[in-house]
Design a protein around this motif. Structure first.
Motif, PDB file in Angstrom:
ATOM      1  N   VAL A 151       0.882  -1.124  -0.536  1.00 22.68           N
ATOM      2  CA  VAL A 151      -0.202  -0.098   0.093  1.00 22.68           C
ATOM      3  C   VAL A 151       0.808   0.861   0.365  1.00 22.68           C
ATOM      4  O   VAL A 151       1.541   1.653   0.925  1.00 22.68           O
ATOM      5  CB  VAL A 151      -0.812  -0.336   1.386  1.00 22.68           C
ATOM      6  CG1 VAL A 151      -1.812   1.477   1.640  1.00 22.68           C
ATOM      7  CG2 VAL A 151      -1.933  -1.243   1.396  1.00 22.68           C
ATOM      8  N   GLN A 152       0.637   1.975  -0.501  1.00 21.72           N
ATOM      9  CA  GLN A 152       1.386   3.092  -0.744  1.00 21.72           C
ATOM     10  C   GLN A 152       1.054   4.225  -0.214  1.00 21.72           C
ATOM     11  O   GLN A 152      -0.522   4.574  -1.136  1.00 21.72           O
ATOM     12  CB  GLN A 152       1.716   4.571  -2.343  1.00 21.72           C
ATOM     13  CG  GLN A 152       2.357   4.936  -2.681  1.00 21.72           C
ATOM     14  CD  GLN A 152       3.912   4.423  -2.518  1.00 21.72           C
ATOM     15  OE1 GLN A 152       4.457   3.264  -3.146  1.00 21.72           O
ATOM     16  NE2 GLN A 152       4.658   5.540  -1.320  1.00 21.72           N
ATOM     17  N   LEU A 153       1.240   4.842   1.074  1.00 24.48           N
ATOM     18  CA  LEU A 153       0.536   6.534   1.769  1.00 24.48           C
ATOM     19  C   LEU A 153       1.219   7.461   0.986  1.00 24.48           C
ATOM     20  O   LEU A 153       2.528   7.220   2.641  1.00 24.48           O
ATOM     21  CB  LEU A 153       0.194   5.727   3.567  1.00 24.48           C
ATOM     22  CG  LEU A 153      -0.459   6.432   4.037  1.00 24.48           C
ATOM     23  CD1 LEU A 153      -1.693   6.532   3.463  1.00 24.48           C
ATOM     24  CD2 LEU A 153      -0.682   5.939   5.332  1.00 24.48           C
ATOM     25  N   GLY A 154       1.038   8.039   0.875  1.00 27.34           N
ATOM     26  CA  GLY A 154       2.161   9.179   0.286  1.00 27.34           C
ATOM     27  C   GLY A 154       3.432   9.148   0.070  1.00 27.34           C
ATOM     28  O   GLY A 154       3.152   8.380  -1.376  1.00 27.34           O
ATOM     29  N   ALA A 155       4.635   9.922   0.421  1.00 28.08           N
ATOM     30  CA  ALA A 155       5.975   8.719   0.075  1.00 28.08           C
ATOM     31  C   ALA A 155       6.511   7.761   0.570  1.00 28.08           C
ATOM     32  O   ALA A 155       7.070   7.121   0.213  1.00 28.08           O
ATOM     33  CB  ALA A 155       6.569  10.041   0.395  1.00 28.08           C
ATOM     34  N   ASP A 156       5.100   6.969   1.456  1.00 28.13           N
ATOM     35  CA  ASP A 156       5.994   5.568   2.061  1.00 28.13           C
ATOM     36  C   ASP A 156       5.177   4.394   1.448  1.00 28.13           C
ATOM     37  O   ASP A 156       4.165   4.518   1.405  1.00 28.13           O
ATOM     38  CB  ASP A 156       5.498   5.454   3.691  1.00 28.13           C
ATOM     39  CG  ASP A 156       6.561   6.935   3.911  1.00 28.13           C
ATOM     40  OD1 ASP A 156       7.305   7.170   3.494  1.00 28.13           O
ATOM     41  OD2 ASP A 156       5.356   7.890   4.991  1.00 28.13           O
ATOM     42  N   LEU A 157       5.955   3.113   1.056  1.00 29.29           N
ATOM     43  CA  LEU A 157       5.329   2.435   0.603  1.00 29.29           C
ATOM     44  C   LEU A 157       5.236   1.207   1.677  1.00 29.29           C
ATOM     45  O   LEU A 157       6.048   0.633   2.041  1.00 29.29           O
ATOM     46  CB  LEU A 157       6.111   1.767  -0.363  1.00 29.29           C
ATOM     47  CG  LEU A 157       5.739   0.525  -1.223  1.00 29.29           C
ATOM     48  CD1 LEU A 157       4.016   0.853  -1.288  1.00 29.29           C
ATOM     49  CD2 LEU A 157       6.883   0.031  -2.350  1.00 29.29           C
TER      50      LEU A 157
END
Length: 494
Positions: free
Chosen positions: A43-49
């Motif tokens: 799941v990509q959440l903003g810049a974080d995976l």
């Protein structure tokens, strides 16, 4: 009257999907039955995976419930996963956040900062693990700095299978084979590398005890037993790294063999008594990871069936649908040795129009351009076989050992053409099977924990009986020696 079957559950989490398998052992053979399969989508959440740990834990529980249904009892269960990724748990047992994915964009910057404190050469000599931005040591270095001042002395780091085991049993630990992928252990030992931790500013309180493969952690918690309506089930830290479980299931005799765990990617190596830490091994890209019996897997990550899978997807996008069996048959009837590609080329790393990329590389290297589906597949399979030959020579160079056979396990063994051409290219027999090596190895280490086997050799004898591996003898040696020379020249050009 025969022995009553012992039943265990093996939960195998891959980077794209997972499944729970029920293993039944009657004292002579192991039988496997898949009871639950599910997707594993990051799941990509903003810049974080991130990995969606809560969803994966839900699927694990579903698998346990299904696996325990309609049978007299499940003795034990164990989880294996891919390497390097981990979660952080606070003193109350709460997961601080979803575990980051090894492809998270921040890992590259954290590696660059860490190697200013400890060089890549030092890291290799200290840990035996080839430095790469996905490594746990760099991820944890970054997480510790992101949460500076917020990680309490009761916070613990656990790798993905250890995290599942903790929420199943309540026991915090790190199993040896999965910990060995991290770059945080002392090379060849099941101990945290305290000098490295100090130099990177990582508090020792983060790290639970390292336990050997086959450790019985405890029982499935009472709350879970009630929720899932199961009887008592032991939770075992088996070969928690999926490749370690797969290698445990190799039906080998003695130690004079190389192995290939072949799927989307291939891991090729040898089992060693001690880590190989010289500059040649590092320069050639070999890493040292643990085996279920406490030894070392010296291995290299090589291309697998990725290119073939991507070609299949591209042809489906174009309205041409082929089964894997049809593609292999088309390749088998195509003209051999028309062209090869350098599989490690960056052009092949990302998803996309793989047939076109293959044709472009062949054209650029002034080879015959594969014009048909069968010719493209033949090019991939022959190139992969030649890459295995190259890796075999590199293994011999860094170890001084010449393997007598290659054991291939994993989904790649269904590709009979690949097995035969690998034997041809390498000039030694390939023994193929089992395809379900990871689940089989997971189950067998659980059974060893219960006293069914005394050592790994006994497990491997049962593998021979249970899965009937097939042997491919080398053929057309002169043609393949010439092909290997061509392949080497192409790789020097790319």
């Amino acid at each position: 009257m025969g022995k009553q079957a012992i039943r265990v559950l093996a939960a195998d989490f891959g980077a794209g999907s997972g499944r729970v398998v029920r293993g039944s052992y009657d004292g002579a053979k192991l039988e496997l039955q898949e009871v639950h399969r599910f997707a594993n989508d990051p799941v990509q959440l903003g810049a974080d995976l991130y990995w969606d740990f809560l969803r994966l834990y839900h699927e694990l529980k579903e698998g346990i419930a299904k696996g325990a249904r309609s049978v007299s009892g499940i003795h034990s269960m164990a989880v294996d996963t891919w390497g390097v990724d981990f979660g952080l748990v606070d003193g109350t047992g709460r997961l601080l956040r979803n575990p980051r994915h090894y492809r998270d964009a921040s890992n590259k910057a954290w590696m660059q900062e860490a190697v200013r404190l400890v060089s890549e050469r030092e890291l290799y000599r200290m840990s035996g693990v080839l430095p790469h931005q996905i490594n746990s040591v760099f991820q944890l270095f970054g997480r510790a700095r992101e949460h500076a001042g917020h990680l309490g002395s009761d916070t613990r780091m656990m790798f993905m299978p250890d995290l599942f085991h903790y929420y199943l049993s309540g026991v915090q630990s790190c199993e040896y084979t999965i910990a060995s992928t991290s770059g945080l252990l002392q090379a060849g030992r099941s101990q945290w590398n305290e000098p490295l931790l100090h130099r990177l500013g990582l508090p020792e309180t983060l790290f639970p005890e390292v336990v050997p493969s086959g450790t019985i952690l405890g029982g499935l918690s009472g709350d879970l037993r009630k929720e899932l309506q199961t009887g008592p089930i032991q939770v075992v830290a088996a070969g928690s790294h999926d490749t370690a479980s797969a290698v445990a299931a190799i039906p080998a005799t003695g130690s004079d063999h190389a192995f290939i765990s072949c799927g989307t990617w291939s891991l090729m190596g040898m089992e060693m008594d001690k880590p190989v830490l010289n500059d040649t091994a590092r320069d050639l890209g070999f890493t040292n990871e643990g085996t279920v019996d406490g030894r070392i897997r010296l291995l290299k990550n090589r291309s697998g069936l990725w290119l073939l899978q991507e070609c299949k997807r591209q042809w489906e996008r174009e309205g041409r649908s082929f089964s894997h069996e049809e593609l292999v048959q088309l390749a088998a009837t195509s003209t051999p040795h028309l062209c090869y590609v350098s599989l490690a080329d960056e052009a092949f790393m990302a998803p996309g129009n793989m047939p076109e990329r293959i044709r472009k590389q062949c054209e650029a290297s002034r080879q015959t351009v594969p014009a048909t589906v069968g010719a493209v597949v033949r090019c991939i399979i022959e190139s992969l076989a030649l890459e295995f030959r190259q890796t075999l020579e590199e293994l011999e160079r860094v170890t001084g050992v010449e393997p007598r056979v290659i054991h291939m396990v994993g989904g790649g063994v269904h590709n009979r053409l690949l097995c035969q051409l690998t034997a041809n290219a390498a000039g030694i027999p390939v023994i193929a099977g089992p395809a379900e090596a990871t689940s089989a190895g997971n189950c067998m280490v659980q059974l060893m924990a219960q006293g069914e086997f005394a050592h790994l050799g006994e497990i491997r004898e049962v593998m021979k009986v249970s899965f009937s591996p097939q042997t491919y003898e080398p053929q057309e040696m002169a043609q393949w020696q010439e092909a290997y020379g061509t392949y080497q020249r192409l790789n020097m050009q790319t």
